[in-house]
Design an enzyme around this catalytic site. Structure first.
Site, PDB file in Angstrom:
ATOM      1  N   GLU A  31      39.793  -4.110  48.651  1.00 48.28           N
ATOM      2  CA  GLU A  31      40.845  -3.088  48.604  1.00 48.28           C
ATOM      3  C   GLU A  31      42.219  -3.722  48.396  1.00 48.28           C
ATOM      4  OE1 GLU A  31      44.098  -0.777  49.341  1.00 48.28           O
ATOM      5  OE2 GLU A  31      43.550  -2.237  50.853  1.00 48.28           O
ATOM      6  N   ASP A  58      37.555  -6.041  53.156  1.00 50.50           N
ATOM      7  CA  ASP A  58      38.176  -7.338  52.835  1.00 50.50           C
ATOM      8  C   ASP A  58      39.352  -7.683  53.725  1.00 50.50           C
ATOM      9  OD1 ASP A  58      39.407  -5.100  51.545  1.00 50.50           O
ATOM     10  OD2 ASP A  58      40.564  -6.465  50.295  1.00 50.50           O
TER      11      ASP A  58
HETATM   12 NI    NI Z   1      44.555  -1.857  54.477  1.00 46.41          NI
END
Ligand code: NI
Length: 402
Positions: free
Chosen positions: A149, A91
């Protein structure tokens, strides 16, 4: 019959390196393509499609749509052996890119400003290499392409979806490209590497009124100021000085003009610490302070407290494996940096709670080429030479683990 194939692939170290270095132009192409089309957590549709297309092209078995946009690829070696997982996050961040590069983000307001485009490219390169060398591979490698994340966190839902089972993962590794370290270094250590992350929001309710008639009010700005100051005493007076912790108030909002005392104030903060012995300590102490101050000033409060990611803890045996592999790849022990702890958090920590493993930093800064901006900066970029190094580190970890 037991295979007696000579393992020239695992013996011929120079060959491994040159095969992987030959992948460098591909790695750069993939990384730049991913960089141009960054996507936020759980919205990594194009990214997941790109990964799926490559895996399909190479005949690698995979499952997509795990925890929305996650994928797991499974490469089964010609010989039996353990199951090692390699995790990469996919991401990007809600940041407007300020780099003027041909591969600049084409998604307005979204940018790969943390290097996860590089992580995805490195995992793809590793998958490609291992698939080409199945005959020399012992055991199974699972490549976990994880969403979100940066938040709200894709590791936990992927674990809940069973990515560490069927077949059961024996150990897991992962890396972060790291501009806090120069290119040509690897940061790895046993034990806590990254901090636990908690956050909170607190509303203070007072009694608004005229700025010139304060005695008829309960001023939430004065109350908030006391709270902000008092919270600083948690780290300095309540946490063991041998331990590290952070309490930061990152936002405080109240009022609209100079002569009106507002009715409420809102503050937001983040908490970081390394020792799991402090799990549950901060919400309790923070609330004690807020409640005490509010009571003494006649204000009320509402506190919402969230534990996001736990402390990221590396297994000693796996950290040692990565350290010894890093010495081979970097070619000097001096390039391996044990002093690399950071108060940043990572949801890789959830995987490491389930199976032994090691998360490590791959130095990617090159100040001479102006590639040294910090992570999450609108001008973040990294030295792409690190991509092939990342693949080599993973491939050699696989080889060493089996
Ligand atoms: Ni990172």
């Amino acid at each position: 019959m037991v295979s007696t194939l000579p393992l020239q692939h695992s013996i011929n170290q120079a060959q491994i390196r040159s095969d992987i270095r030959n992948l460098q132009p591909q790695l750069v192409t993939w990384r730049r393509r991913l960089h141009q089309y960054p996507e936020l957590g759980f919205k990594e549709q194009l990214t997941a499609e790109f990964v799926a297309e490559r895996l399909q092209e190479w005949g690698i078995e995979f499952q997509a749509g795990i925890a929305q946009t996650g994928l797991v690829a499974t490469i089964t070696g010609a010989q039996p052996g353990p199951v090692l997982a390699i995790r990469a996050d996919m991401d990007a961040l809600p940041i407007q890119e300020e780099n003027q590069v041909p591969y600049k983000s084409r998604h307005d307001g979204i940018m790969h400003a943390c290097g996860h485009d590089g992580h995805t490219a490195i995992a793809l390169g590793t998958a490609y290499y291992l698939a080409q060398h199945r005959h020399a591979l012992k055991g199974i490698v699972k490549l976990i392409f994880q969403p979100a994340e940066e938040g709200p966190g894709g590791a936990k839902p992927m674990i809940e979806a069973g990515v560490l089972t069927n077949p059961n993962v024996d150990a897991i590794i992962g890396l972060h490209l790291w501009n806090n370290l120069p290119l040509g270094t690897v940061g790895v250590r046993t034990g806590a590497l990254m901090a636990a992350v908690e956050q909170f929001e607190c509303k203070i309710f007072g009694q608004g009124g005229h700025g010139a008639i304060p005695h008829q009010t309960v001023d939430p700005i004065v109350v908030s100021a006391q709270i902000v100051n008092a919270l600083q005493s948690i780290v300095s007076r309540n946490v063991d000085p041998i331990q590290s912790a952070v309490v930061t108030i990152g936002s405080l909002h109240a009022g609209h003009t100079h002569n009106v005392i507002p009715g409420q104030a809102v503050m937001q903060g983040t908490v970081r610490y390394f020792s799991p012995s402090y799990d549950g300590f901060f919400p309790q102490r923070i609330e004690q302070i807020i409640a005490g101050i509010c009571q003494s000033y006649g204000a009320r409060y509402e506190l919402n407290y969230y534990s996001l990611y736990p402390v990221l803890i590396n297994d000693p045996r796996m950290a040692e494996l990565v350290r010894s592999v890093a010495e081979t790849v970097i070619e000097t022990a001096a390039g391996v940096v044990p002093e690399c702890q950071t108060m940043g958090g990572e949801d890789m920590a959830f995987f490491l709670q389930q199976v032994p493993g090691c998360y490590f930093f791959l130095g990617s800064a090159n100040p001479e080429q102006n590639l040294a901006y910090p992570h999450h900066h609108p001008r973040f970029d990294f030295d792409e030479t690190a991509l092939a190094m990342g693949v080599e580190l993973f491939v050699r970890c696989v080889e060493r683990f089996s």
